[in-house]
Design an enzyme around this catalytic site. Structure first.
Site, mmCIF file in Angstrom:
data_model
loop_
_atom_site.group_PDB
_atom_site.id
_atom_site.type_symbol
_atom_site.label_atom_id
_atom_site.label_comp_id
_atom_site.label_asym_id
_atom_site.label_seq_id
_atom_site.Cartn_x
_atom_site.Cartn_y
_atom_site.Cartn_z
ATOM 1 N N LYS A 213 0.831 -1.213 0.000
ATOM 2 C CA LYS A 213 0.000 0.000 0.000
ATOM 3 C C LYS A 213 0.858 1.253 0.000
ATOM 4 O O LYS A 213 0.554 2.214 -0.711
ATOM 5 C CB LYS A 213 -0.939 0.016 1.213
ATOM 6 C CG LYS A 213 -2.037 -1.007 1.070
ATOM 7 C CD LYS A 213 -3.381 -0.537 1.561
ATOM 8 C CE LYS A 213 -4.388 -1.543 1.069
ATOM 9 N NZ LYS A 213 -5.605 -1.678 1.732
ATOM 10 N N LYS B 67 -7.284 -16.567 -10.631
ATOM 11 C CA LYS B 67 -8.057 -17.116 -9.519
ATOM 12 C C LYS B 67 -9.475 -16.551 -9.520
ATOM 13 O O LYS B 67 -9.659 -15.381 -9.833
ATOM 14 C CB LYS B 67 -7.385 -16.685 -8.211
ATOM 15 C CG LYS B 67 -6.956 -17.811 -7.316
ATOM 16 C CD LYS B 67 -6.211 -17.298 -6.099
ATOM 17 C CE LYS B 67 -7.135 -16.714 -5.053
ATOM 18 N NZ LYS B 67 -6.524 -16.609 -3.722
ATOM 19 N N LYS C 24 -13.431 -12.180 -5.578
ATOM 20 C CA LYS C 24 -14.571 -11.267 -5.464
ATOM 21 C C LYS C 24 -14.287 -9.944 -6.159
ATOM 22 O O LYS C 24 -15.201 -9.223 -6.519
ATOM 23 C CB LYS C 24 -14.974 -11.049 -4.008
ATOM 24 C CG LYS C 24 -13.863 -10.675 -3.070
ATOM 25 C CD LYS C 24 -14.298 -10.884 -1.615
ATOM 26 C CE LYS C 24 -13.080 -10.930 -0.706
ATOM 27 N NZ LYS C 24 -13.270 -11.732 0.481
#
Ligand code: AMP
Ligand code: TRP
Length: 327
Positions: A111, A193, A196
């Protein structure tokens, strides 16, 4: 019986990949281990989240886990924030951690490297809180995805540091990344993969998707032009992914499915898998809705918090004595 503990962050909804990769494994573990599963809601607020969303995610997640077959008679299911010892030991673990080692933790590093603003101090100190989550319960194993392995390594280091500085207090836990279930890939991009956050919602089957819509996603899943039904994840990743899904959901070995489909086409196979997914979701959602209405979630959490607190409080009393808080 060996003890196992894992935490789940209540963010977003669960998909078929989560079920096959994690929840169905927990279902097996609950018979082999003394299991503790908690909702890591204190970790959830390291990034901004609305209270109503956190509440809903938490309740949904527990209802889904129960609907998937986790048995609260076998597994202790609880909320992190219901057991204050997590935050208490968390602080002690923060004080055992060096700035340098926390700066090396990937979530924080990624981040800050991306130049994200608004990175909280909580995101920075989250790994020692995770260490506390684990060490309170002296588990033998901590099943985690590969991205979390680093945090379990830190946990081991902090436990050893504490044991060395004071005296033997914590069991050194093992991360368990090998025995996790198969990886499920996106139905539209079988190199990636199922997740979501995937850009194409047609690639992901949500556990709360309308079953008919989920069936359509299977029917339109990307395969290949070879036209032969066999299990070849390298050259036919889309087909292999579908076969894995069918195999896990029905407990039929992949070889047996493949041999039933010798000489047949993809369309027929997809039809069967579409029906499997349709039935699986219909059944799951029926249970989920019942559980939500029944007050079961609240009851499970109350019992879970009691059991967890008993163990965690014993540990925190020990720690408070050792560090010199108790006079
Ligand atoms: P996440 O949704 O990434 O927070 O992951 C929660 C759990 O589900 C972890 O144990 C993951 O390893 C597992 N998981 C997530 N996505 C998949 C996937 N596509 N296939 C298999 N397991 C998955
Ligand atoms: N950090 C984990 C995740 O993001 C969740 C978690 C919190 C956890 N505390 C834990 C996992 C303790 C295992 C053990 O998925």
């Amino acid at each position: 019986m060996k003890r196992m503990l894992s935490g789940i962050k209540p963010t977003g909804r669960l998909h078929l990949g989560n079920y096959i990769g994690a929840i169905s494994q927990f279902k097996k573990y609950q018979d082999e281990y003394e299991m503790f599963i908690f909702i890591a809601n204190e970790h959830a607020i390291t990034v901004p989240i609305e209270a109503k969303d956190l509440r809903k995610n938490t309740k949904d997640l527990i209802a889904l886990y129960l609907a998937c077959g986790l048995d609260p008679e076998k597994v202790t299911i609880f909320l992190q924030s219901d057991v204050p010892a997590h935050a208490q030991l968390g602080w002690v673990m923060i004080c055992m951690s060096y700035m340098g080692e926390l700066q090396r933790m990937t979530q924080y590093k990624d981040k800050t490297a991306k130049g994200e603003t608004g990175v909280t101090a909580g995101l920075f100190t989250y790994p020692p809180l995770m260490a506390a989550d684990i060490l309170l319960y002296d588990p033998d194993y901590v099943p985690v995805g590969v991205d979390q392995k680093q945090h379990v390594e830190l946990t081991r280091n902090l436990a050893e540091r504490f044991n060395h500085r004071y005296s033997d207090t914590f069991k050194i836990p093992e991360p368990l990344t090998t025995k996790v279930g198969q990886k499920i890939f996106s139905l539209q991009d079988p190199e990636k993969k199922m997740s979501k956050s995937a850009a194409d919602p047609k690639g992901t089957i949500d556990l709360l998707d309308d079953p008919a819509a989920a069936r359509k996603k299977i029917m339109s899943a990307k395969t290949d032009s070879l036209g032969i039904i066999q299990f070849d994840p390298i050259n036919q990743p889309g087909l292999a992914n579908l076969l894995t899904i069918q195999s896990v959901l029905t407990n039929e070995p992949v070889e047996s499915i493949v041999s039933r489909y010798e000489g047949k086409g993809y369309g027929e196979l997809k039809k069967e898998i579409g029906q499997t997914v349709f039935d699986f979701l219909s059944n799951l959602q029926e249970k989920y809705n019942e559980i939500l209405k029944s007050g079961k979630v609240e009851e499970v959490l109350k019992n879970g918090a009691e059991k967890a607190s008993y163990i965690a409080n014993k540990k925190i009393r020990k720690v408070y004595k050792k560090v010199g808080f108790t006079l």
